[in-house]
Design an enzyme around this catalytic site. Structure first.
Site, PDB file in Angstrom:
ATOM      1  N   ASN A   4      27.375  40.682  46.919  1.00 11.46           N
ATOM      2  CA  ASN A   4      28.715  40.908  46.377  1.00 11.46           C
ATOM      3  C   ASN A   4      28.838  40.054  45.127  1.00 11.46           C
ATOM      4  O   ASN A   4      28.945  38.840  45.213  1.00 11.46           O
ATOM      5  CB  ASN A   4      29.741  40.487  47.446  1.00 11.46           C
ATOM      6  CG  ASN A   4      31.164  40.439  46.909  1.00 11.46           C
ATOM      7  OD1 ASN A   4      31.451  40.976  45.830  1.00 11.46           O
ATOM      8  ND2 ASN A   4      32.057  39.819  47.659  1.00 11.46           N
ATOM      9  N   TRP A   5      28.808  40.720  43.990  1.00 13.44           N
ATOM     10  CA  TRP A   5      28.831  39.972  42.722  1.00 13.44           C
ATOM     11  C   TRP A   5      30.217  39.466  42.355  1.00 13.44           C
ATOM     12  O   TRP A   5      30.361  38.717  41.394  1.00 13.44           O
ATOM     13  CB  TRP A   5      28.286  40.854  41.588  1.00 13.44           C
ATOM     14  CG  TRP A   5      26.794  40.973  41.577  1.00 13.44           C
ATOM     15  CD1 TRP A   5      25.903  40.387  42.446  1.00 13.44           C
ATOM     16  CD2 TRP A   5      26.002  41.705  40.634  1.00 13.44           C
ATOM     17  NE1 TRP A   5      24.623  40.716  42.104  1.00 13.44           N
ATOM     18  CE2 TRP A   5      24.649  41.524  40.994  1.00 13.44           C
ATOM     19  CE3 TRP A   5      26.310  42.502  39.525  1.00 13.44           C
ATOM     20  CZ2 TRP A   5      23.600  42.118  40.283  1.00 13.44           C
ATOM     21  CZ3 TRP A   5      25.271  43.091  38.811  1.00 13.44           C
ATOM     22  CH2 TRP A   5      23.931  42.892  39.195  1.00 13.44           C
ATOM     23  N   LYS A   6      31.237  39.933  43.051  1.00 15.37           N
ATOM     24  CA  LYS A   6      32.615  39.530  42.706  1.00 15.37           C
ATOM     25  C   LYS A   6      32.865  39.817  41.216  1.00 15.37           C
ATOM     26  O   LYS A   6      32.350  40.802  40.701  1.00 15.37           O
ATOM     27  CB  LYS A   6      32.861  38.068  43.086  1.00 15.37           C
ATOM     28  CG  LYS A   6      32.442  37.803  44.543  1.00 15.37           C
ATOM     29  CD  LYS A   6      32.956  36.541  45.109  1.00 15.37           C
ATOM     30  CE  LYS A   6      32.485  36.446  46.571  1.00 15.37           C
ATOM     31  NZ  LYS A   6      33.047  35.293  47.236  1.00 15.37           N
ATOM     32  N   HIS A  90      37.690  42.564  51.699  1.00 14.18           N
ATOM     33  CA  HIS A  90      37.153  41.217  51.492  1.00 14.18           C
ATOM     34  C   HIS A  90      38.313  40.216  51.588  1.00 14.18           C
ATOM     35  O   HIS A  90      39.433  40.530  51.187  1.00 14.18           O
ATOM     36  CB  HIS A  90      36.468  41.133  50.128  1.00 14.18           C
ATOM     37  CG  HIS A  90      35.732  39.852  49.954  1.00 14.18           C
ATOM     38  ND1 HIS A  90      36.368  38.690  49.587  1.00 14.18           N
ATOM     39  CD2 HIS A  90      34.432  39.532  50.151  1.00 14.18           C
ATOM     40  CE1 HIS A  90      35.467  37.708  49.548  1.00 14.18           C
ATOM     41  NE2 HIS A  90      34.290  38.193  49.891  1.00 14.18           N
ATOM     42  N   GLU A  92      39.153  37.848  49.819  1.00 16.94           N
ATOM     43  CA  GLU A  92      39.830  37.604  48.539  1.00 16.94           C
ATOM     44  C   GLU A  92      40.828  38.723  48.246  1.00 16.94           C
ATOM     45  O   GLU A  92      41.852  38.500  47.604  1.00 16.94           O
ATOM     46  CB  GLU A  92      38.784  37.446  47.417  1.00 16.94           C
ATOM     47  CG  GLU A  92      38.064  36.104  47.552  1.00 16.94           C
ATOM     48  CD  GLU A  92      36.636  36.094  47.051  1.00 16.94           C
ATOM     49  OE1 GLU A  92      36.218  36.980  46.296  1.00 16.94           O
ATOM     50  OE2 GLU A  92      35.905  35.152  47.448  1.00 16.94           O
ATOM     51  N   GLU A 162      33.071  37.290  57.914  1.00 21.01           N
ATOM     52  CA  GLU A 162      33.061  36.263  56.873  1.00 21.01           C
ATOM     53  C   GLU A 162      34.166  35.251  57.148  1.00 21.01           C
ATOM     54  O   GLU A 162      35.328  35.489  56.788  1.00 21.01           O
ATOM     55  CB  GLU A 162      33.279  36.892  55.491  1.00 21.01           C
ATOM     56  CG  GLU A 162      32.206  37.868  55.084  1.00 21.01           C
ATOM     57  CD  GLU A 162      32.063  37.956  53.573  1.00 21.01           C
ATOM     58  OE1 GLU A 162      30.935  37.879  53.095  1.00 21.01           O
ATOM     59  OE2 GLU A 162      33.089  38.070  52.868  1.00 21.01           O
ATOM     60  N   GLY A 168      31.995  30.634  49.493  1.00 22.45           N
ATOM     61  CA  GLY A 168      31.955  29.933  48.213  1.00 22.45           C
ATOM     62  C   GLY A 168      32.128  28.434  48.333  1.00 22.45           C
ATOM     63  O   GLY A 168      32.310  27.743  47.338  1.00 22.45           O
ATOM     64  N   SER A 208      28.461  31.562  52.198  1.00 23.60           N
ATOM     65  CA  SER A 208      27.459  30.566  51.767  1.00 23.60           C
ATOM     66  C   SER A 208      26.067  30.821  52.319  1.00 23.60           C
ATOM     67  O   SER A 208      25.340  29.884  52.658  1.00 23.60           O
ATOM     68  CB  SER A 208      27.931  29.145  52.112  1.00 23.60           C
ATOM     69  OG  SER A 208      29.119  28.843  51.407  1.00 23.60           O
ATOM     70  N   GLY A 229      27.477  36.275  48.428  1.00 22.34           N
ATOM     71  CA  GLY A 229      28.214  36.181  47.169  1.00 22.34           C
ATOM     72  C   GLY A 229      27.390  35.446  46.127  1.00 22.34           C
ATOM     73  O   GLY A 229      26.510  36.008  45.481  1.00 22.34           O
ATOM     74  N   GLY A 230      27.654  34.158  45.986  1.00 17.02           N
ATOM     75  CA  GLY A 230      27.048  33.336  44.933  1.00 17.02           C
ATOM     76  C   GLY A 230      25.541  33.506  44.800  1.00 17.02           C
ATOM     77  O   GLY A 230      25.030  33.652  43.685  1.00 17.02           O
TER      78      GLY A 230
HETATM   79  P1  PGA Z   1      29.459  33.322  49.167  1.00 22.68           P
HETATM   80  O1  PGA Z   1      30.427  34.612  49.265  1.00 22.68           O
HETATM   81  O2  PGA Z   1      28.094  33.751  49.601  1.00 22.68           O
HETATM   82  O3  PGA Z   1      29.522  32.896  47.731  1.00 22.68           O
HETATM   83  O4  PGA Z   1      30.039  32.282  50.105  1.00 22.68           O
HETATM   84  C1  PGA Z   1      30.313  35.531  50.305  1.00 22.68           C
HETATM   85  C2  PGA Z   1      31.330  36.621  50.125  1.00 22.68           C
HETATM   86  O5  PGA Z   1      32.467  36.319  49.741  1.00 22.68           O
HETATM   87  O6  PGA Z   1      31.052  37.820  50.338  1.00 22.68           O
END
Ligand code: PGA
Length: 246
Positions: A4-6, A90, A92, A162, A168, A208, A229-230
């Site tokens: 997930n590149w956000k 998600h 967010e 999640e 993050g 993470s 994500g990251g």
């Molecule tokens: P992260 O994000 O790996 O940066 O913690 C995961 C996500 O939000 O899908």
């Protein structure tokens, strides 16, 4: 394994990512690979991955087909653009854009209608975990967003657990904590859709995930994959996650 590149990367950066990433995962056969870039990068990502085993997904969708809904993108458009997956709900989106369980259900149905595999996210916030409410939060998210689906619809989605406090932050749930939550979700699936469906449902862990912790997480029977994500932004680190068995 889904990335997930956000809100990161331009189309040019998308090309550069795949140039490095594709040769690194060319022989990966132990998992399905999905990348979810921002909307403006989807076209570049679809072109870059044509003929490969890498699927492309969006990070959100709207439930109508088309209409006067400024700023939104429909499942129909995503399918036409070459997407095969879409992330739904998600944390967010839930947290910053107020998405409710009713939205989750509408978006999941819209994704299925356009033959996109929804990756539906659930997970508790830190204060909910600390007050012992993790299971009731997961139950509420499952009951409101997913339980109303028909068995045929439910069979076509992927769930991502999640924990919001692990996203993050560098704080990963321990493999045991993640497995416990996955088991709880799977029991909920079994109660509603039966044991065979519960066993068949893919539940990804997200929060993470990095090259150095993916192996321990994936060693848990309950964990079927990761939503990253990251660590999905760097082609080498995401390839290391995809190739975690090597
Ligand atoms: P992260 O994000 O790996 O940066 O913690 C995961 C996500 O939000 O899908």
């Amino acid at each position: 394994m889904a990335g997930n590149w956000k809100m990161y990367k331009t189309p040019a950066e998308t090309h550069a990512f795949f140039e490095t990433f594709k040769p690194l995962v060319g022989h990966a056969s132990q998992c399905d690979i999905v990348i979810c870039p921002p909307f403006p990068d989807l076209h570049a990502a679809v072109l870059e991955t044509r003929g490969s085993a890498i699927g492309i997904g969006a990070q959100n969708l709207y439930w109508g087909k088309e209409g006067a809904v400024t700023g939104e993108v429909s499942g129909h458009m995503l399918q036409a653009a070459g997407c095969t997956y879409v992330i739904v709900a998600h944390s967010e989106r839930r947290q910053y854009f107020g998405e409710t369980e009713a939205d989750v259900l509408r978006k999941t149905l819209a994704a299925l209608e356009w033959n996109l595999t929804p990756i539906v996210c659930v997970g508790e916030r830190l204060e909910e975990r600390e007050s012992g409410a993790t299971e009731s939060v997961l139950a509420q998210q499952f009951d409101g967003g997913l339980a109303p689906l028909t068995p045929e619809q439910f069979a076509r989605l992927v769930i991502a657990y999640e924990p919001v406090w692990a996203i993050g932050t560098g704080k990963t749930a321990t493999p045991q904590m993640a497995a416990d939550a996955h088991r709880f979700i799977r029991q909920r699936v079994a109660a509603k859709f039966g044991d065979a469906q519960a066993a068949a449902t893919r539940i990804l862990y997200g929060g993470s995930v990095k090259p150095d912790n993916v192996k321990a997480l994936m060693a848990q029977d309950e964990i079927d994959g990761a939503l990253v994500g990251g660590a999905s932004l760097d082609p080498k680190s995401f390839a290391a996650i995809v190739n975690y068995t090597v």
